[in-house]
Design a protein around this motif. Structure first.
Motif, mmCIF file in Angstrom:
data_model
loop_
_atom_site.group_PDB
_atom_site.id
_atom_site.type_symbol
_atom_site.label_atom_id
_atom_site.label_comp_id
_atom_site.label_asym_id
_atom_site.label_seq_id
_atom_site.Cartn_x
_atom_site.Cartn_y
_atom_site.Cartn_z
ATOM 1 N N PHE A 273 -10.831 -8.669 -2.283
ATOM 2 C CA PHE A 273 -9.407 -8.663 -2.770
ATOM 3 C C PHE A 273 -8.556 -8.836 -1.615
ATOM 4 O O PHE A 273 -8.738 -7.921 -0.859
ATOM 5 C CB PHE A 273 -9.234 -7.682 -3.903
ATOM 6 C CG PHE A 273 -8.028 -7.417 -4.344
ATOM 7 C CD1 PHE A 273 -7.676 -8.006 -5.348
ATOM 8 C CD2 PHE A 273 -6.889 -6.621 -3.875
ATOM 9 C CE1 PHE A 273 -6.387 -7.985 -5.972
ATOM 10 C CE2 PHE A 273 -5.739 -6.550 -4.341
ATOM 11 C CZ PHE A 273 -5.464 -7.099 -5.658
ATOM 12 N N ALA A 274 -7.730 -9.685 -1.707
ATOM 13 C CA ALA A 274 -6.407 -9.761 -0.917
ATOM 14 C C ALA A 274 -5.329 -9.695 -1.466
ATOM 15 O O ALA A 274 -4.724 -10.612 -2.106
ATOM 16 C CB ALA A 274 -6.604 -11.027 0.091
ATOM 17 N N GLY A 275 -4.445 -8.624 -1.964
ATOM 18 C CA GLY A 275 -3.550 -8.422 -2.781
ATOM 19 C C GLY A 275 -2.144 -9.130 -2.395
ATOM 20 O O GLY A 275 -1.929 -9.230 -1.242
ATOM 21 N N LEU A 276 -1.402 -9.560 -3.350
ATOM 22 C CA LEU A 276 0.124 -9.797 -3.115
ATOM 23 C C LEU A 276 0.837 -8.537 -2.947
ATOM 24 O O LEU A 276 0.672 -7.452 -3.388
ATOM 25 C CB LEU A 276 0.572 -10.785 -4.310
ATOM 26 C CG LEU A 276 -0.054 -12.249 -4.126
ATOM 27 C CD1 LEU A 276 0.505 -12.873 -5.503
ATOM 28 C CD2 LEU A 276 0.017 -12.991 -2.935
ATOM 29 N N PRO A 277 2.011 -8.633 -2.445
ATOM 30 C CA PRO A 277 2.900 -7.377 -2.205
ATOM 31 C C PRO A 277 3.916 -7.015 -3.613
ATOM 32 O O PRO A 277 4.055 -7.867 -4.267
ATOM 33 C CB PRO A 277 3.956 -8.172 -0.989
ATOM 34 C CG PRO A 277 3.905 -9.212 -1.364
ATOM 35 C CD PRO A 277 2.736 -9.722 -1.832
ATOM 36 N N HIS A 278 3.573 -5.666 -3.826
ATOM 37 C CA HIS A 278 4.549 -5.351 -4.924
ATOM 38 C C HIS A 278 5.161 -3.920 -4.544
ATOM 39 O O HIS A 278 4.607 -3.307 -3.234
ATOM 40 C CB HIS A 278 3.569 -5.066 -6.197
ATOM 41 C CG HIS A 278 2.531 -4.107 -5.820
ATOM 42 N ND1 HIS A 278 1.493 -4.557 -5.290
ATOM 43 C CD2 HIS A 278 2.161 -2.895 -6.360
ATOM 44 C CE1 HIS A 278 0.428 -3.652 -5.229
ATOM 45 N NE2 HIS A 278 0.994 -2.472 -5.852
ATOM 46 N N ARG A 279 6.116 -3.720 -5.209
ATOM 47 C CA ARG A 279 7.020 -2.444 -5.151
ATOM 48 C C ARG A 279 7.512 -1.689 -6.304
ATOM 49 O O ARG A 279 7.708 -2.452 -7.196
ATOM 50 C CB ARG A 279 7.940 -2.470 -3.883
ATOM 51 C CG ARG A 279 9.028 -3.586 -4.301
ATOM 52 C CD ARG A 279 9.758 -3.782 -2.913
ATOM 53 N NE ARG A 279 10.914 -4.677 -3.326
ATOM 54 C CZ ARG A 279 11.948 -5.112 -2.453
ATOM 55 N NH1 ARG A 279 11.991 -4.404 -1.304
ATOM 56 N NH2 ARG A 279 12.804 -6.044 -2.731
ATOM 57 N N SER A 280 7.770 -0.462 -6.267
ATOM 58 C CA SER A 280 8.290 0.399 -7.297
ATOM 59 C C SER A 280 8.976 1.413 -6.911
ATOM 60 O O SER A 280 8.815 1.976 -5.632
ATOM 61 C CB SER A 280 6.943 0.715 -8.164
ATOM 62 O OG SER A 280 7.432 1.598 -9.248
ATOM 63 N N THR A 281 9.806 1.886 -7.721
ATOM 64 C CA THR A 281 10.750 3.248 -7.669
ATOM 65 C C THR A 281 9.970 4.578 -7.681
ATOM 66 O O THR A 281 10.460 5.390 -7.325
ATOM 67 C CB THR A 281 11.939 3.162 -8.475
ATOM 68 O OG1 THR A 281 11.334 2.800 -9.598
ATOM 69 C CG2 THR A 281 12.670 1.993 -7.926
ATOM 70 N N ASP A 282 8.564 4.587 -8.093
ATOM 71 C CA ASP A 282 7.893 5.873 -8.163
ATOM 72 C C ASP A 282 7.323 5.974 -6.586
ATOM 73 O O ASP A 282 6.279 5.235 -6.438
ATOM 74 C CB ASP A 282 7.119 5.834 -9.404
ATOM 75 C CG ASP A 282 6.176 4.895 -9.341
ATOM 76 O OD1 ASP A 282 6.363 3.614 -8.829
ATOM 77 O OD2 ASP A 282 4.991 4.987 -10.047
ATOM 78 N N GLY A 283 7.420 7.017 -6.301
ATOM 79 C CA GLY A 283 6.581 7.444 -4.975
ATOM 80 C C GLY A 283 5.383 7.988 -5.270
ATOM 81 O O GLY A 283 5.163 8.444 -6.697
ATOM 82 N N THR A 284 4.284 7.205 -4.956
ATOM 83 C CA THR A 284 2.736 7.256 -5.239
ATOM 84 C C THR A 284 1.754 7.711 -4.361
ATOM 85 O O THR A 284 2.098 7.333 -3.164
ATOM 86 C CB THR A 284 2.512 5.991 -5.717
ATOM 87 O OG1 THR A 284 3.454 5.459 -6.700
ATOM 88 C CG2 THR A 284 1.048 5.871 -6.138
ATOM 89 N N VAL A 285 1.046 8.901 -4.602
ATOM 90 C CA VAL A 285 -0.116 9.217 -3.944
ATOM 91 C C VAL A 285 -1.326 8.711 -4.319
ATOM 92 O O VAL A 285 -1.870 8.775 -5.437
ATOM 93 C CB VAL A 285 -0.075 10.993 -3.905
ATOM 94 C CG1 VAL A 285 -1.132 11.302 -3.028
ATOM 95 C CG2 VAL A 285 1.444 11.386 -3.757
ATOM 96 N N TYR A 286 -2.065 8.234 -3.262
ATOM 97 C CA TYR A 286 -3.359 7.525 -3.569
ATOM 98 C C TYR A 286 -4.657 8.242 -3.092
ATOM 99 O O TYR A 286 -4.358 8.762 -1.918
ATOM 100 C CB TYR A 286 -3.677 6.120 -3.010
ATOM 101 C CG TYR A 286 -2.417 5.164 -3.831
ATOM 102 C CD1 TYR A 286 -3.022 4.257 -4.629
ATOM 103 C CD2 TYR A 286 -1.178 4.959 -3.489
ATOM 104 C CE1 TYR A 286 -2.553 3.052 -5.310
ATOM 105 C CE2 TYR A 286 -0.480 3.934 -4.089
ATOM 106 C CZ TYR A 286 -1.279 3.305 -5.102
ATOM 107 O OH TYR A 286 -0.466 2.313 -5.602
ATOM 108 N N SER A 287 -5.591 8.364 -3.613
ATOM 109 C CA SER A 287 -7.033 9.132 -3.160
ATOM 110 C C SER A 287 -7.885 8.044 -3.342
ATOM 111 O O SER A 287 -8.327 7.489 -4.308
ATOM 112 C CB SER A 287 -7.116 10.382 -4.278
ATOM 113 O OG SER A 287 -8.581 10.656 -3.519
ATOM 114 N N VAL A 288 -8.847 7.710 -2.251
ATOM 115 C CA VAL A 288 -9.644 6.680 -2.230
ATOM 116 C C VAL A 288 -11.008 7.299 -2.832
ATOM 117 O O VAL A 288 -11.520 8.232 -2.130
ATOM 118 C CB VAL A 288 -9.927 6.135 -0.799
ATOM 119 C CG1 VAL A 288 -11.014 5.211 -0.761
ATOM 120 C CG2 VAL A 288 -8.413 5.729 -0.175
#
Length: 350
Positions: A273-288
């Protein structure tokens, strides 16, 4: 008036305003009402391999009773001293050792637990226990009694680590924080394990005694079911070019977010997977959860591995890449922005 005279007169005007606790809007209008979000905190990544030894050391030096909650707070580098990962969210990694109990309490802050490592521990919420497994998403709603314990399973006990996510900064901003300690370390068990999932987790709900909280009546969303759903959709549908296969957790009674202030998602990025760029106004925390890959956030690339945590600031462009299958859990303040009509997203082509 001459320029020097105008400048002097303005300084005198501003000085006189201060005595009445007034400030001139025209000096700060552009920063107060910016053309686009300027979150004031940074993209960052915390490597679990760096944190795990420190958690283990804390486990030998600080008892569960002394700590109440043995947590290392993931503090945003741009927000020192704030105990915040974004302006609205808190995150930390919590350790509970075999035979320990994190005592019962409740608070107005809403919380989630995402299990990162280990098994055999439980969370009890309002009289019902649920056993924790890696990848499980667990709620402790606002003002709900909750405690944690680690008796082990099948005679074996091991350290368990989970990611805490709370709306502490949001609650602090609203001056709405209250807390209360329980009389006993562990609350009494009033319902058998699995009752909430059985009652609400199969596209049905009880005819009587409906759940009355604003949060979801399901407080453990098992990873085994989330993973199965992602895998099925990966096989059956076209993969989204920006986010892969992504599902949001819902309150089954409303279709909305599991908690009023925190939304959560799970997504699968297929190998290659090679994703395209995106953005949003919600600040987001990711856990792998599974796999290694990279997140390019606002032009800065972060390589991630299983159990790492990273944060994407509001309106920062995100590009995800996965040379192997990757599964990501995430949580954000999206429900608040949606409720206020302030959520905005962009899915870019390059």
């Amino acid at each position: 008036m001459m320029q020097n005279d105008i400048a002097s007169a303005r300084r005198a005007l501003y000085d006189d305003m201060l005595d009445l606790h007034l400030t001139p809007l025209w000096e700060s209008l552009h920063s107060l009402v910016p053309k686009h979000p300027s979150p004031g905190y940074d993209a960052a990544l915390w490597r679990f391999e760096d944190i795990a030894p420190l958690l283990a050391r804390a486990g030998t030096l600080i008892s569960a009773e002394e700590a109440v909650r043995r947590v290392l707070v993931l503090e945003n580098p741009a927000l020192p001293g704030s105990s915040s990962i974004t302006h609205s969210l808190y995150a930390g990694l919590q350790l509970i050792l075999p035979d320990e109990v994190a005592p019962a309490h409740r608070h107005t802050q809403s919380a989630l637990r995402f299990i990162v490592q280990g098994k055999g521990a439980y969370t009890a919420v309002d009289g019902e226990r649920t056993t924790m497994h890696p990848g499980d998403f667990i709620l402790t709603p606002s003002w709900a009694w909750h405690d944690h314990g680690n008796p082990g399973v099948d005679g074996l006990a091991e350290p368990v680590v989970w990611l805490d996510g709370l709306d502490i900064p949001m609650t602090r901003f609203l001056s709405g924080g209250f807390a209360e300690n329980g009389e006993a370390a562990s609350q009494g068990v009033a319902r058998p394990e699995g009752r909430s999932l059985a009652a609400y987790g199969f596209n049905m709900a009880p005819v009587r005694q409906l759940h009355s909280r604003a949060s979801s009546p399901i407080f453990n969303y098992p990873y085994v079911r989330s993973r199965e759903a992602l895998e099925t959709l990966r096989r059956q549908e076209e993969v989204d070019a920006w986010v892969g296969v992504k599902l949001r957790y819902i309150n089954p009674l409303t279709g909305g977010a599991p908690m009023p202030t925190i939304g959560a998602c799970m997504q699968l990025l297929p190998a290659g997977f090679a994703g395209l760029p995106h953005r949003s106004t919600d600040g987001t925390v990711y856990s792998v959860v599974e796999g290694s890959g990279s997140a390019t956030i606002g032009g800065k690339r972060f390589a991630f591995a299983p159990r790492d945590t990273f944060v994407v600031p509001s309106w920062a462009t995100l590009v995800l890449e996965a040379p192997q299958d990757v599964v990501l859990f995430s949580f954000s303040d999206r429900p608040v922005l949606e409720a206020l009509g302030m959520l905005r997203e962009e899915f870019l082509l390059k």
